[in-house]
Design a protein around this motif. Sequence first.
Motif, mmCIF file in Angstrom:
data_model
loop_
_atom_site.group_PDB
_atom_site.id
_atom_site.type_symbol
_atom_site.label_atom_id
_atom_site.label_comp_id
_atom_site.label_asym_id
_atom_site.label_seq_id
_atom_site.Cartn_x
_atom_site.Cartn_y
_atom_site.Cartn_z
ATOM 1 N N SER A 47 -6.903 -68.391 -14.388
ATOM 2 C CA SER A 47 -8.145 -68.424 -13.627
ATOM 3 C C SER A 47 -7.953 -69.267 -12.366
ATOM 4 O O SER A 47 -6.977 -70.022 -12.242
ATOM 5 C CB SER A 47 -9.265 -69.035 -14.477
ATOM 6 N N GLN A 48 -8.895 -69.167 -11.454
ATOM 7 C CA GLN A 48 -8.829 -69.986 -10.241
ATOM 8 C C GLN A 48 -8.857 -71.485 -10.547
ATOM 9 O O GLN A 48 -8.072 -72.244 -9.959
ATOM 10 C CB GLN A 48 -9.952 -69.594 -9.290
ATOM 11 N N PRO A 49 -9.712 -71.966 -11.474
ATOM 12 C CA PRO A 49 -9.655 -73.402 -11.782
ATOM 13 C C PRO A 49 -8.318 -73.846 -12.357
ATOM 14 O O PRO A 49 -7.863 -74.965 -12.086
ATOM 15 C CB PRO A 49 -10.789 -73.579 -12.803
ATOM 16 N N MET A 50 -7.661 -73.000 -13.146
ATOM 17 C CA MET A 50 -6.344 -73.347 -13.666
ATOM 18 C C MET A 50 -5.356 -73.549 -12.524
ATOM 19 O O MET A 50 -4.615 -74.539 -12.484
ATOM 20 C CB MET A 50 -5.835 -72.248 -14.597
ATOM 21 N N ARG A 51 -5.366 -72.607 -11.588
ATOM 22 C CA ARG A 51 -4.409 -72.720 -10.479
ATOM 23 C C ARG A 51 -4.719 -73.922 -9.599
ATOM 24 O O ARG A 51 -3.795 -74.635 -9.174
ATOM 25 C CB ARG A 51 -4.406 -71.429 -9.657
ATOM 26 N N ARG A 52 -5.986 -74.163 -9.323
ATOM 27 C CA ARG A 52 -6.342 -75.314 -8.485
ATOM 28 C C ARG A 52 -5.875 -76.623 -9.114
ATOM 29 O O ARG A 52 -5.363 -77.514 -8.419
ATOM 30 C CB ARG A 52 -7.858 -75.348 -8.253
ATOM 31 N N THR A 53 -6.038 -76.739 -10.424
ATOM 32 C CA THR A 53 -5.615 -77.965 -11.094
ATOM 33 C C THR A 53 -4.100 -78.111 -11.066
ATOM 34 O O THR A 53 -3.577 -79.219 -10.866
ATOM 35 C CB THR A 53 -6.124 -77.984 -12.542
ATOM 36 N N ALA A 54 -3.375 -77.002 -11.258
ATOM 37 C CA ALA A 54 -1.912 -77.066 -11.202
ATOM 38 C C ALA A 54 -1.441 -77.442 -9.803
ATOM 39 O O ALA A 54 -0.499 -78.236 -9.645
ATOM 40 C CB ALA A 54 -1.319 -75.725 -11.634
ATOM 41 N N GLU A 55 -2.070 -76.895 -8.770
ATOM 42 C CA GLU A 55 -1.697 -77.244 -7.393
ATOM 43 C C GLU A 55 -2.016 -78.711 -7.097
ATOM 44 O O GLU A 55 -1.222 -79.408 -6.450
ATOM 45 C CB GLU A 55 -2.408 -76.320 -6.418
ATOM 46 N N LEU A 56 -3.159 -79.171 -7.579
ATOM 47 C CA LEU A 56 -3.516 -80.576 -7.410
ATOM 48 C C LEU A 56 -2.502 -81.469 -8.102
ATOM 49 O O LEU A 56 -2.097 -82.514 -7.557
ATOM 50 C CB LEU A 56 -4.910 -80.828 -7.978
ATOM 51 N N ALA A 57 -2.074 -81.080 -9.294
ATOM 52 C CA ALA A 57 -1.071 -81.858 -10.018
ATOM 53 C C ALA A 57 0.203 -81.986 -9.189
ATOM 54 O O ALA A 57 0.727 -83.091 -8.976
ATOM 55 C CB ALA A 57 -0.768 -81.193 -11.358
ATOM 56 N N ALA A 78 -2.698 -79.577 -24.972
ATOM 57 C CA ALA A 78 -3.959 -78.985 -24.538
ATOM 58 C C ALA A 78 -3.779 -77.469 -24.512
ATOM 59 O O ALA A 78 -2.659 -76.956 -24.619
ATOM 60 C CB ALA A 78 -4.380 -79.505 -23.165
ATOM 61 N N ASP A 79 -4.888 -76.753 -24.374
ATOM 62 C CA ASP A 79 -4.877 -75.300 -24.228
ATOM 63 C C ASP A 79 -5.121 -74.923 -22.774
ATOM 64 O O ASP A 79 -5.634 -75.722 -21.977
ATOM 65 C CB ASP A 79 -5.977 -74.668 -25.080
ATOM 66 N N ALA A 80 -4.791 -73.666 -22.445
ATOM 67 C CA ALA A 80 -5.086 -73.166 -21.105
ATOM 68 C C ALA A 80 -6.583 -73.242 -20.809
ATOM 69 O O ALA A 80 -6.989 -73.503 -19.672
ATOM 70 C CB ALA A 80 -4.581 -71.726 -20.958
ATOM 71 N N ARG A 81 -7.425 -73.038 -21.830
ATOM 72 C CA ARG A 81 -8.868 -73.144 -21.599
ATOM 73 C C ARG A 81 -9.285 -74.570 -21.243
ATOM 74 O O ARG A 81 -10.257 -74.769 -20.515
ATOM 75 C CB ARG A 81 -9.643 -72.642 -22.816
ATOM 76 N N ASP A 82 -8.560 -75.562 -21.741
ATOM 77 C CA ASP A 82 -8.826 -76.942 -21.322
ATOM 78 C C ASP A 82 -8.500 -77.123 -19.847
ATOM 79 O O ASP A 82 -9.230 -77.799 -19.107
ATOM 80 C CB ASP A 82 -7.982 -77.919 -22.143
ATOM 81 N N LEU A 83 -7.399 -76.519 -19.410
ATOM 82 C CA LEU A 83 -7.022 -76.574 -17.992
ATOM 83 C C LEU A 83 -8.097 -75.907 -17.143
ATOM 84 O O LEU A 83 -8.500 -76.433 -16.094
ATOM 85 C CB LEU A 83 -5.666 -75.889 -17.802
ATOM 86 N N HIS A 84 -8.592 -74.769 -17.604
ATOM 87 C CA HIS A 84 -9.638 -74.043 -16.891
ATOM 88 C C HIS A 84 -10.927 -74.862 -16.805
ATOM 89 O O HIS A 84 -11.590 -74.892 -15.761
ATOM 90 C CB HIS A 84 -9.930 -72.714 -17.590
ATOM 91 N N ALA A 85 -11.280 -75.543 -17.891
ATOM 92 C CA ALA A 85 -12.572 -76.228 -17.982
ATOM 93 C C ALA A 85 -12.586 -77.595 -17.310
ATOM 94 O O ALA A 85 -13.609 -78.290 -17.345
ATOM 95 C CB ALA A 85 -12.965 -76.373 -19.446
ATOM 96 N N GLY A 86 -11.479 -77.994 -16.702
ATOM 97 C CA GLY A 86 -11.441 -79.285 -16.034
ATOM 98 C C GLY A 86 -11.240 -80.454 -16.973
ATOM 99 O O GLY A 86 -11.518 -81.604 -16.614
#
Length: 492
Positions: A299-309, A271-279
């Motif tokens: 971006s904030q959504p990228m970090r939130r997803t990484a923390e959730l992971a 995947a790309d970082a933009r996929d991580l950002h876009a949920g």
Amino acid sequence: MGTEQIRRWESGALAHAVTDPFGQGPLPWLRGSENYFDSGQVVPWYVDPAVAPGEKRLPSPRSSAGPRTADDVRQQIKGFVSTGAVAPGEAIDFRVSVDPPQPFSIDIYRIGHYAGTGAAKITTSPRLAGIVQPAPLTADRTVSCHHWWLSWRLQVPTYWKLGAYVAVLTTADGHRSHVPFTVRDAHPADLLLLLPDITWQAYNLYPEDGRTGASLYHAWDADGSLLGEPDAATTVSFDRPYAGAGLPLHVGHAYDFIRWAERYGYDLAYADARDLHAGLVDPSRYRGLVFPGHDEYWSQPMRRTAELARDSGTSLVFLSANTMYWQVELAPSPAGPDSLLSCRKRQGPGKPALWREAGDPEQQLMGIQYAGRVPEPAPLVVRNADHWMWEATGAHEGDELPGLVAGEADRYFPRTPLPEHSHRILLAHSPYEDSEGNRRHQETSLYRALSGALVFASGTFAWSPALDRPGHVDERVQRATANLLDRICKRD
């Protein structure tokens, strides 16, 4: 260099190169059917034909009439795709400018081990009609080519393998450029590889012509001199080619990991970082998320997803340094969603752009954080050699791994809070000198989160190149990385 004057449009690449001693690395500078031989062995296509591992010079190719690199001044051939990632069965649009107008073709290669060749040709376009596209649009340093006409639509077959792909654009008169893209889907896998396309775009100075181009680092003045961050763009567009040969700065770090991981049979999704950002990334489908290259802009959504992971038991592997340093925002453009990347940095008033200044230091996710540049490569000094990650590497306490602290370095900041953890260890503590001659140190970190997830941070640019970069391979780093990934994949 004596009195030889640097051409203005080259200065951008030279300015960026000081941050990465590995250069762009093993790029798909594909040589068709030409083979280069050294002691009877076929040398992979990604080795510089002038200098092979061990500084041996290679024979000249059988044919000297090879393709030539397009540049951003004459724009012989330049192109980009409408989106960085596409799923099998979907279409990806190529927009290409050719000057002078002439036929061109697009060869599609997939990056991988492929018995040491480094890539495999997957398909070739029909013969295409090349046109000179309109000049890039510019507004407040933002450069966009979203208005370029469609040149070729590739319908990605459903049977294509997931992976990192490179489109090689070649004109009838032999000029060549490149366009990277990713084929991904949402099927579960052991490891998800995240290509740092957001950071790639932050560094993109296209067009590097001494006049128009701008990145989040540089722009040009009226005399063609390169300007620094205070005068750079604050918003850059994904709707444009990459500067120079058409491949991003630092792209080779991701390709190093891919070749090594596919050689040893790891179950990889992409995947790309933009996929991580876009949920579009569901961390529960993977045992680990791998960030293989320089991944500085989050971006904030990228970090939130990484923390959730991490908090849900999915491990995180950061194989470079200076990760998640700048906080960015993505916005739509006329060409589609998440096509504009903004980072104000130090320009003007407003909220801080550094994660650590905004109250969310990187260390709270990674266990260490960015410390500074490393002007000259230094040894990585092994620490806690009895830990399982160093098992079977042959490394002993205090051993020095030559050149493994390079480019940029991270370390533990004692005054910055650590993430919650059940166990934490530093696997390297390496002294080096900064550009002012001050003694600094780099560290490599591993911790186990309360969820059981492992979070590894190499703290150096040199880790991924040590896996499979010609002239930089270190078997101890290879084994240590395998120890880590094997444990993650087994959920141990």
